[in-house]
Design an enzyme around this catalytic site. Structure first.
Site, PDB file in Angstrom:
ATOM      1  N   SER A 320       0.806  -1.227   0.000  1.00  0.00           N
ATOM      2  CA  SER A 320       0.000   0.000   0.000  1.00  0.00           C
ATOM      3  C   SER A 320       0.837   1.273   0.000  1.00  0.00           C
ATOM      4  CB  SER A 320      -0.919   0.018   1.214  1.00  0.00           C
ATOM      5  OG  SER A 320      -1.780  -1.088   1.146  1.00  0.00           O
ATOM      6  N   HIS A 363     -15.082   0.870   3.531  1.00  0.00           N
ATOM      7  CA  HIS A 363     -14.793   2.183   4.089  1.00  0.00           C
ATOM      8  C   HIS A 363     -15.919   3.189   3.884  1.00  0.00           C
ATOM      9  CE1 HIS A 363     -10.611   0.606   3.837  1.00  0.00           C
ATOM     10  NE2 HIS A 363     -10.493   1.289   4.956  1.00  0.00           N
ATOM     11  N   CYS A 376      -7.684   2.692   1.678  1.00  0.00           N
ATOM     12  CA  CYS A 376      -8.813   1.981   1.070  1.00  0.00           C
ATOM     13  C   CYS A 376      -8.407   1.393  -0.276  1.00  0.00           C
ATOM     14  CB  CYS A 376      -9.993   2.938   0.870  1.00  0.00           C
ATOM     15  SG  CYS A 376     -11.339   2.174  -0.058  1.00  0.00           S
TER      16      CYS A 376
END
Lengths: 613, 379
Positions: A320, A363, A376
């Site tokens: 991420s 989310h 997210c």
């Protein structure tokens, strides 16, 4: 057969001519030999007598490596060795047993000395032991009369005061390997050492220095009687690094709470690396004077790979942390803007595949800042195919991925930035699947980056889009060898500011790494967590409830990653931390980043001038 | 009885009969020559047999067996494989160049897993065999024709180009020398040689550009060794001092000060003649030259008594090859020629060189054993 006879005659005639030429040549050689040995014999005899003048090479001292404040990281200690000249002793074994009375000497080194003696001419001294201490030197000097053929020689021993803390940065030295041998006589000197890894290797020519020469008069046995002239050797240049040694030690210490971790801290504006640490590491001192086979095997076979520099040479899917790049690519491509929102139900269906968000319930509605703050996945999944892999990959390359960045360490790896062209080249003529783009948008799949590249990416985002490159070596002697100014890459500052805002939100309440926020006023940091999968989560596992990372065997757990910058206003420092098999970025890597980013701001090396000669 | 039916060992002579036909005199001189080499290697190691002498002795014993084995092989078979062998060798040279290029640097070896071979050593032999086969099939008037020069030139220049690319200039020059001598005795027109020599002299300034810097330096220092007495000229100067100070009777076995005080470079390889002549003096040096003369003379004697053009040319070519090495090496250590890094065959330490020289003498002996064998004409 008349023709055959003609052929034979021609052959015979011509072979005679060549034979006669050869005969002449042999005669010339004989005549030349007689001339040299009889007519000029006396002259050469005198020359041979005079030929007691031997030119000996004086090896130069190796240049020091120091940190930005002049603290030595690699320096030279005096090394006393005991030598025995086989031709001057009655029995080598007996002399060695005699020596044992005065200094400690194990059977292995006695065997080694005997073997060496067999291979070399008897007048060449054999090294018996290294690294004598003062007591041992003096006791031998005292008893030299009882030990004919024994001598003591002083040489340099490379020493690394920071031991494990700088092993991967300075590297180590070793004997010249056959492949490294050139015609330079210096390299063939017994015991001469050259850099074998990291900066010692990269800056070999700078550190080596210039050998001197001594003309020595020798007696018939080749022993030096008198020195006639001497040109001193010139020590190698001093290499000044961007590193802050004490901070480096701090970072190294901080990593020891993990089984295997690496971290780098650099200047977002100049690219100066202040700390680059790996744990586990190795002590380069064990290589000086020869590493033992046991030590070597232990280092080589350790499953945590202490010899590998994971910061520059370790490649991992960025996870991420890569979302900052995807977000920037989307913004620059005009696919998203500040107000673009997406609803995240916890998964994204594309074709027949379902791509999951890490958060099971989803989310809800998020914009780009929120998507970064909460990491997210669905937000990036959805925008990824509109941006396209080639534009994402191009942004990744602009930010420093897929490139060795001209970094000083030879161990640096370029990593991999997959796109359609890459796939055509690497995997044959296969088409790129949109599903792969979705995967790539959150830094999974074939993408590989080193922590150094992730730090560089962060630096280029937070410094206003300037193309900084990390560097370690600042000055070689008095010569500046680093690039201070970085040119702007032409990325819209508004877009950069938006990504920075997202990274700042990561550390705020609700963000993925809020627990690791620095509380000290003016020192707050921004960042991004990342988790890179070692083992895919299977459908069955997802159905039965994902197993907790702590329940998995260590080597199957995810890598925890974190990239950070501080202070939030006018960023100066960036870092990248990886905890191998640490489970998650927020749990394992972010707390380390908290500690080292707080420390670097307290020390604030960026405002202190680099030490020059 | 067509040759294409012949087996490796021909039917008309028994193995024992063939062994008796070997010119043992040449083998005897080779043994003396090798023994001088062993003594010198023993001395070069400072009186140690383990370092160089004993491996060399073991290799030599093996090589003598190989020489005899090659000598009794049917020459028809050697005749038949001359062309294919050369092609295989060129292929191997190509492989070495390719791997050398990948490995970044000079490479002369090819690692076959079980053994390492040095194709440039094979090329010296295969070029001679190939040229001998070519001229065997040509009448004298054909050999003189210009158009019949193209193929033999290719036979020489292709391997030479590949060897020089390794880079191994010394071996390349040796192949050129051997090859040109073969063209000469094969019957190529004298005028072509004169033209060739003129062209070669004209080409010197061009060739100079292609030499590596260290090679240019060697030639310049040869012209004036005193210009760099402590650098590269050191070798020549020290070698001359070693030879000269040996005097008539020498300094005595193991007593060579120049060699043992390490003034003499490469004393176990390129400069081994110097070591011998320093310790054994003019008498030893001339003795060694005489032994070499006898070995070469035997090669000529064998060439002259062969009935087929092929055997004649092979025995001659391989003998010339050997003597080129000997003359160039000894000329070099005496300061008559530039330092080209050519070893003294068999005496210098090194397994491959020893084996390939002994294999060449095996083929020369094979020519002697089969001196009356008739070989077919044709390409």
């Amino acid at each position: 057969m008349e023709r055959d006879q003609e052929k034979i005659d021609s052959f015979t005639r011509r072979a005679f001519i060549i034979g006669a030429l050869q005969g002449c040549a042999l005669t010339v050689l004989g005549a030349r030999l007689s001339w040299l040995q009889v007519i000029e014999g006396e002259k050469y005899k005198t020359l041979a007598e005079k030929n007691r003048i031997n030119v000996r090479i004086l090896p130069p001292s190796r240049g020091q490596i120091v940190d930005r404040f002049g603290v030595p990281l690699a320096t030279n200690l005096q090394n006393f060795q005991v030598l025995v000249t086989p031709e001057q002793v009655e029995s080598l074994e007996k002399t060695l047993t005699d020596l044992k009375k005065y200094i400690s000497l194990d059977d292995g080194s006695i065997r080694k000395a005997l073997r060496q003696a067999k291979l070399k001419p008897a007048y060449v001294p054999v090294e018996v032991r290294n690294k004598l201490n003062w007591d041992e030197v003096s006791i031998i000097e005292l008893n030299l009369a009882k030990l004919p053929g024994v001598s003591i020689q002083a040489g340099d021993l490379r020493s690394y005061p920071y031991k494990e803390a700088t092993g991967h940065i300075v590297g180590y030295v070793g004997r010249v390997a056959e492949a490294e041998m050139t015609s330079a006589p210096l390299l063939s000197m017994p015991g001469f050492l050259v850099g074998k890894s990291a900066l010692e290797k990269k800056y070999e020519t700078v550190l080596q220095g210039i050998p001197g020469k001594a003309e020595v008069e020798v007696n018939v046995h080749g022993r030096a009687v008198r020195e006639l002239s001497r040109t001193a050797s010139i020590q190698g240049e001093r290499l000044v690094l961007s590193l802050d040694a004490e901070f480096q030690r701090f970072v190294q210490q901080r990593l020891t709470t993990e089984r295997s971790a690496a971290a780098v801290v650099m200047d977002a504006v100049t690219g100066a690396v202040y700390a680059l640490a790996n744990h586990p590491s190795f002590d380069p001192n064990i290589f000086s004077g020869g590493i033992s086979a046991m030590d070597w095997e232990q280092l080589r076979d350790d499953p945590a790979h202490p010899l590998n520099n994971k910061v520059a040479g370790g490649l991992y899917p960025p996870g991420s942390t890569f979302k900052v790049c995807t977000a920037l690519a989307g913004l620059e491509a005009g696919v998203i803007d500040e107000n673009t929102t997406t609803f995240c139900p916890g998964h994204y269906d594309f074709g027949n595949n379902r791509f999951h968000c890490w958060k099971v319930g989803g989310h809800g509605t998020v914009n780009v800042v929120g998507a970064l703050a909460h990491s997210c996945d669905v937000y990036f999944y959805k925008m990824s195919n509109a941006v396209g892999i080639d534009r994402i990959a191009a942004m990744a390359r602009r930010l420093g991925l897929g490139d060795a960045l001209d970094f000083d360490l030879p161990e640096t790896k370029a990593g991999e930035v997959p796109d359609t062209a890459w796939k055509r080249k690497q995997r044959g003529d296969k088409t790129w699947h949109p599903g792969e783009t979705i995967n790539a948008s959150i830094g999974q799949g074939a993408m590989l980056a080193s922590p150094l590249q992730l730090a560089t990416m962060t630096a280029r985002i937070v410094n206003g889009g300037k193309e900084v490159k990390p560097w370690l070596a600042g000055y070689a002697g008095s010569k500046k060898i680093f690039q201070e100014e970085a040119k702007a890459m032409g990325i819209n500052p508004k877009h950069l500011e938006l990504v920075c805002r997202g990274m700042a939100q990561v550390m705020q309440p609700g963000g993925t790494a809020s627990a690791a926020q620095i509380k000290e006023p003016g020192m707050q940091m921004g960042g991004k967590t990342g988790t890179s999968q070692v083992k895919r989560i299977s459908k069955a596992e997802r159905a039965s409830g994902v197993r907790r990372q702590e329940d998995l065997p260590w080597h199957l757990r995810h890598h925890g990653l974190f990239i950070g910058y501080a202070p939030v206003e006018n960023p100066r420092y960036v870092c990248a931390v990886i905890v191998e098999h640490g489970g998650s970025g927020s749990g394992a890597a972010a707390p380390i980043a908290h500690d080292i980013m707080l420390e670097v701001q307290k020390r604030n090396p960026a405002v202190k001038e680099m030490e020059k000669i | 009885m067509g040759i294409f039916r012949s087996s490796l060992f021909s039917e008309d002579m028994s193995v024992w009969g063939k062994i008796r036909q070997i010119a043992w005199g040449q083998v005897f001189f080779l043994c003396i020559y090798a023994t001088i080499g062993f003594l010198s290697l023993y001395s070069a190691a400072g009186g140690s047999i383990d370092r160089w002498a004993s491996p060399q002795i073991i290799r030599f014993i093996f090589a003598i067996g190989m020489l005899v084995a090659i000598a009794i092989v049917d020459i028809k078979w050697i005749f038949r494989i001359a062309y294919p062998f050369h092609i295989v060798v060129i292929f191997l040279l190509l492989l070495v160049d390719i791997f050398g290029h990948i490995g970044m640097g000079a490479q002369r070896w090819l690692d076959l897993g079980v053994m390492k071979i040095q194709p440039s050593e094979l090329a010296k032999i295969s070029t001679i065999l190939c040229l001998a086969r070519f001229y065997h099939g040509k009448e004298l008037y054909e050999a003189k024709q210009f158009k019949n020069l193209i193929i033999p030139l290719m036979m020489i220049l292709i391997p030479v180009a590949l060897v020089v690319a390794q880079p191994d200039l010394g071996t390349g020059l040796a192949i050129v020398f051997g090859g040109v001598a073969m063209l000469f005795v094969g019957g190529v027109s004298i005028w072509l040689f004169i033209a060739g020599i003129v062209a070669a002299i004209a080409a010197v300034p061009i060739a100079w550009q292609f030499l590596h810097e260290y090679q240019q330096k060697r030639v310049l220092i040869f012209m004036n060794p005193e210009s760099d007495p402590l650098g590269a000229g050191f070798h020549i100067t020290q070698s001359k001092i070693a030879l000269g100070s040996g005097g008539i009777t020498g300094k005595g076995f193991l007593e060579g000060t120049q060699s043992h005080l390490n003034f003499l470079p490469e004393k176990h390889t390129d400069f081994i003649f110097t070591l011998w002549a320093e310790e054994w003096g003019l008498l030893g040096g001339l003795f060694l030259l005489a032994i070499l003369g006898m070995i070469i003379l035997y090669g000529y004697w064998i060439a002259f008594r062969c009935r087929s053009q092929f055997a004649r040319l092979v025995a001659f070519g391989l003998t010339v090859n050997f003597s080129v090495y000997v003359l160039v090496n000894i000329g070099m250590v005496m300061g008559l020629l530039p330092v080209v890094g050519i070893p003294l065959p068999m005496m210098s330490y090194g397994g491959t060189a020893l084996l390939s020289v002994m294999a060449a003498f095996g083929i020369i002996q094979c020519c002697n054993v089969h001196r009356d064998t008739r070989l077919p004409k044709g390409f």
